[in-house]
Design a protein around this motif. Structure first.
Motif, PDB file in Angstrom:
ATOM      1  N   LEU A   1     -19.128 -10.781  -6.933  1.00  0.00           N
ATOM      2  CA  LEU A   1     -20.081 -11.888  -6.853  1.00  0.00           C
ATOM      3  C   LEU A   1     -20.002 -12.563  -5.486  1.00  0.00           C
ATOM      4  CD1 LEU A   1     -19.897 -13.812 -10.270  1.00  0.00           C
ATOM      5  CD2 LEU A   1     -21.902 -12.692  -9.294  1.00  0.00           C
ATOM      6  N   ALA A   2     -18.791 -12.692  -4.970  1.00  0.00           N
ATOM      7  CA  ALA A   2     -18.579 -13.329  -3.667  1.00  0.00           C
ATOM      8  C   ALA A   2     -18.811 -12.361  -2.508  1.00  0.00           C
ATOM      9  CB  ALA A   2     -17.166 -13.899  -3.581  1.00  0.00           C
ATOM     10  N   ARG A   3     -19.141 -11.096  -2.816  1.00  0.00           N
ATOM     11  CA  ARG A   3     -19.422 -10.074  -1.812  1.00  0.00           C
ATOM     12  C   ARG A   3     -18.212  -9.798  -0.902  1.00  0.00           C
ATOM     13  NH1 ARG A   3     -23.510 -10.960  -4.614  1.00  0.00           N
ATOM     14  NH2 ARG A   3     -25.681 -10.833  -3.864  1.00  0.00           N
ATOM     15  N   ILE A   4     -17.014  -9.906  -1.463  1.00  0.00           N
ATOM     16  CA  ILE A   4     -15.823  -9.681  -0.652  1.00  0.00           C
ATOM     17  C   ILE A   4     -15.782  -8.245  -0.137  1.00  0.00           C
ATOM     18  CG2 ILE A   4     -13.287  -9.639  -0.683  1.00  0.00           C
ATOM     19  CD1 ILE A   4     -14.514 -12.430  -0.685  1.00  0.00           C
ATOM     20  N   GLU A   5     -16.307  -7.321  -0.908  1.00  0.00           N
ATOM     21  CA  GLU A   5     -16.292  -5.922  -0.480  1.00  0.00           C
ATOM     22  C   GLU A   5     -17.453  -5.595   0.455  1.00  0.00           C
ATOM     23  OE1 GLU A   5     -19.272  -5.461  -3.818  1.00  0.00           O
ATOM     24  OE2 GLU A   5     -18.036  -6.949  -2.828  1.00  0.00           O
ATOM     25  N   ARG A   6     -18.234  -6.620   0.805  1.00  0.00           N
ATOM     26  CA  ARG A   6     -19.320  -6.462   1.784  1.00  0.00           C
ATOM     27  C   ARG A   6     -19.147  -7.524   2.873  1.00  0.00           C
ATOM     28  NH1 ARG A   6     -24.078  -6.199  -2.494  1.00  0.00           N
ATOM     29  NH2 ARG A   6     -22.373  -6.857  -3.836  1.00  0.00           N
ATOM     30  N   PRO A   7     -18.181  -7.346   3.745  1.00  0.00           N
ATOM     31  CA  PRO A   7     -17.836  -8.391   4.720  1.00  0.00           C
ATOM     32  C   PRO A   7     -18.910  -8.658   5.766  1.00  0.00           C
ATOM     33  CG  PRO A   7     -16.616  -6.380   5.190  1.00  0.00           C
ATOM     34  CD  PRO A   7     -17.269  -6.177   3.856  1.00  0.00           C
ATOM     35  N   ILE A   8     -19.895  -7.774   5.904  1.00  0.00           N
ATOM     36  CA  ILE A   8     -20.925  -7.993   6.920  1.00  0.00           C
ATOM     37  C   ILE A   8     -21.613  -9.349   6.729  1.00  0.00           C
ATOM     38  CG2 ILE A   8     -22.626  -6.730   5.527  1.00  0.00           C
ATOM     39  CD1 ILE A   8     -22.477  -7.024   9.387  1.00  0.00           C
ATOM     40  N   GLY A   9     -21.755  -9.806   5.505  1.00  0.00           N
ATOM     41  CA  GLY A   9     -22.441 -11.076   5.258  1.00  0.00           C
ATOM     42  C   GLY A   9     -21.727 -12.262   5.875  1.00  0.00           C
ATOM     43  N   TRP A  10     -20.397 -12.339   5.657  1.00  0.00           N
ATOM     44  CA  TRP A  10     -19.709 -13.498   6.244  1.00  0.00           C
ATOM     45  C   TRP A  10     -19.592 -13.355   7.754  1.00  0.00           C
ATOM     46  CZ3 TRP A  10     -15.357 -12.211   8.797  1.00  0.00           C
ATOM     47  CH2 TRP A  10     -14.500 -11.220   8.291  1.00  0.00           C
ATOM     48  N   TRP A  11     -19.559 -12.123   8.263  1.00  0.00           N
ATOM     49  CA  TRP A  11     -19.587 -11.958   9.713  1.00  0.00           C
ATOM     50  C   TRP A  11     -20.877 -12.544  10.301  1.00  0.00           C
ATOM     51  CZ3 TRP A  11     -16.063 -11.338  13.129  1.00  0.00           C
ATOM     52  CH2 TRP A  11     -14.917 -10.571  12.891  1.00  0.00           C
ATOM     53  N   LEU A  12     -22.002 -12.243   9.670  1.00  0.00           N
ATOM     54  CA  LEU A  12     -23.290 -12.711  10.186  1.00  0.00           C
ATOM     55  C   LEU A  12     -23.445 -14.222  10.033  1.00  0.00           C
ATOM     56  CD1 LEU A  12     -25.550  -9.803   8.894  1.00  0.00           C
ATOM     57  CD2 LEU A  12     -24.689 -10.171  11.227  1.00  0.00           C
ATOM     58  N   LEU A  13     -22.776 -14.817   9.053  1.00  0.00           N
ATOM     59  CA  LEU A  13     -22.768 -16.262   8.907  1.00  0.00           C
ATOM     60  C   LEU A  13     -21.835 -16.909   9.929  1.00  0.00           C
ATOM     61  CD1 LEU A  13     -23.749 -18.672   7.158  1.00  0.00           C
ATOM     62  CD2 LEU A  13     -21.754 -18.280   5.692  1.00  0.00           C
ATOM     63  N   LEU A  14     -20.739 -16.229  10.231  1.00  0.00           N
ATOM     64  CA  LEU A  14     -19.716 -16.757  11.138  1.00  0.00           C
ATOM     65  C   LEU A  14     -20.130 -16.700  12.605  1.00  0.00           C
ATOM     66  CD1 LEU A  14     -16.762 -17.628  11.830  1.00  0.00           C
ATOM     67  CD2 LEU A  14     -16.135 -15.199  11.633  1.00  0.00           C
ATOM     68  N   LEU A  15     -20.790 -15.627  12.998  1.00  0.00           N
ATOM     69  CA  LEU A  15     -21.017 -15.387  14.426  1.00  0.00           C
ATOM     70  C   LEU A  15     -21.787 -16.502  15.135  1.00  0.00           C
ATOM     71  CD1 LEU A  15     -21.446 -11.540  14.299  1.00  0.00           C
ATOM     72  CD2 LEU A  15     -19.750 -12.795  15.652  1.00  0.00           C
ATOM     73  N   PRO A  16     -22.853 -17.083  14.563  1.00  0.00           N
ATOM     74  CA  PRO A  16     -23.493 -18.213  15.260  1.00  0.00           C
ATOM     75  C   PRO A  16     -22.540 -19.392  15.483  1.00  0.00           C
ATOM     76  CG  PRO A  16     -24.992 -17.314  13.632  1.00  0.00           C
ATOM     77  CD  PRO A  16     -23.663 -16.652  13.397  1.00  0.00           C
ATOM     78  N   CYS A  17     -21.582 -19.591  14.564  1.00  0.00           N
ATOM     79  CA  CYS A  17     -20.565 -20.632  14.763  1.00  0.00           C
ATOM     80  C   CYS A  17     -19.773 -20.337  16.027  1.00  0.00           C
ATOM     81  CB  CYS A  17     -19.606 -20.694  13.580  1.00  0.00           C
ATOM     82  SG  CYS A  17     -20.324 -20.978  11.960  1.00  0.00           S
TER      83      CYS A  17
END
Length: 321
Positions: free
Chosen positions: A40-56
């Motif tokens: 549910l948290a998409r832990i096995e799909r890390p690309i999502g948090w990378w794309l959220l993190l990078l603008p930061c």
């Protein structure tokens, strides 16, 4: 054509979902009871948090150059990392609760924990709240202006799951949410927003619309059956040109932000690598199969890291010379 019925082939609890990393520890070593929640948290799909993190991190790099600091604030960068993982997980959980019936009609998503019955909506809601509360604790570590700014982003996160029902461009609303770090990375340093922050935020929005249009190319047939709207459906045969326009706009806005903060040669080198990477993606779009579209989409992590590294190293180079 994929079977649109929710009774079609569906991955089991331990099977990786179609767009997840194969052999990930979530599917192999995590306790079985936790696997549906981790998915549910998409832990096995890390690309999502990378794309959220990078603008930061982009904004943190720009702020370091503007403030004359030798590097982006390490504590801020760590907090952004933790916050990105938590809030991406909370947002995806909320999205899955809202979309559980639509997800059952799409081959790529019908095996997710909610439409497949591995988790109840009530349990998912409790998990979402837990992630959001931990994210709030992370947010409290920043200055007051950034805390208020972070809370304000929740309004966009709340409406995003409904956008695919009412607009052909839900990717734009996703961009408004996923690019918010472009504002926060700057405000965490200065306690306010200035032109470079707005520019990198706008650049990240254009980048998001581009890469998420590529991502949506995976689901074109199923989206038509389910009545789900997306920019990939809207652009149709002109998808390549539309993505090229989005990426070009992202590059122009990013370059303007670097110019405003007085970025040096290393920043421009990172910018050139970023822009070149986006250009190469555009050349690979036409005729891409679903797996190829996923690979192109995932490569945006590397594109974003090239820019983040250029900005951080530019700040460091100024302290050395």
């Amino acid at each position: 054509m994929p079977d649109p019925s929710p009774l079609g082939a569906m991955p089991g609890r331990d099977a990786p979902l179609p767009d997840a990393l194969t052999g990930h520890w979530v599917d192999t070593t995590a306790p079985r009871a936790t696997r549906p929640f981790l998915k549910l948290a998409r832990i096995e799909r890390p690309i999502g948090w990378w794309l959220l993190l990078l603008p930061c991190w982009w904004a943190a790099g720009l702020a370091a150059i503007a403030a004359g600091q030798p590097y982006p604030n390490p504590w801020h960068c760590l907090l952004f990392f933790i916050g990105a993982v938590l809030m991406r997980g909370a947002g995806c959980t909320f999205n899955d609760i809202i979309d559980r019936k639509l997800d059952a009609e799409v081959a790529r998503t019908r095996g997710r924990p909610l439409p497949s019955g591995q988790v109840t909506a009530k349990a998912a809601a409790m998990f979402m709240v837990a992630q959001a509360l931990l994210g709030f604790v992370v947010l409290l570590q920043f200055n007051r202006f950034t805390i208020i700014l972070g809370i304000a982003s929740l309004a966009i996160v709340a409406i995003y799951p409904f956008m695919k029902r009412v607009t052909n461009m839900p990717q734009f609303v996703l961009g408004l949410a996923f690019s918010w770090g472009g504002l926060m990375g700057w405000s965490a340093v200065f306690g306010r927003l200035d032109a470079p922050a707005y520019l990198i935020y706008a650049a990240a929005i254009a980048w998001t619309v581009g890469y998420d249009t590529i991502y949506a190319m995976q689901d074109l047939e199923d989206d038509v059956i389910a009545g789900i709207r997306s920019s990939a459906r809207y652009f149709g045969d002109h998808t390549r040109e539309a993505v090229a326009l989005c990426f070009a706009l992202a590059a122009i806005l990013t370059g303007t932000a670097i110019w405003l903060v007085g970025g040096g040669p290393v920043a421009w080198l990172g910018f050139a690598a970023f822009a070149g990477h986006l250009g190469r993606q555009v050349t690979r779009i036409n005729g891409a199969t679903a797996p190829e579209a996923l690979r192109i989409f995932r490569s945006n992590r590397d594109a974003g890291l090239l820019l983040a590294a250029g900005l951080a190293l530019d700040a460091a180079s100024r302290s050395l010379f």
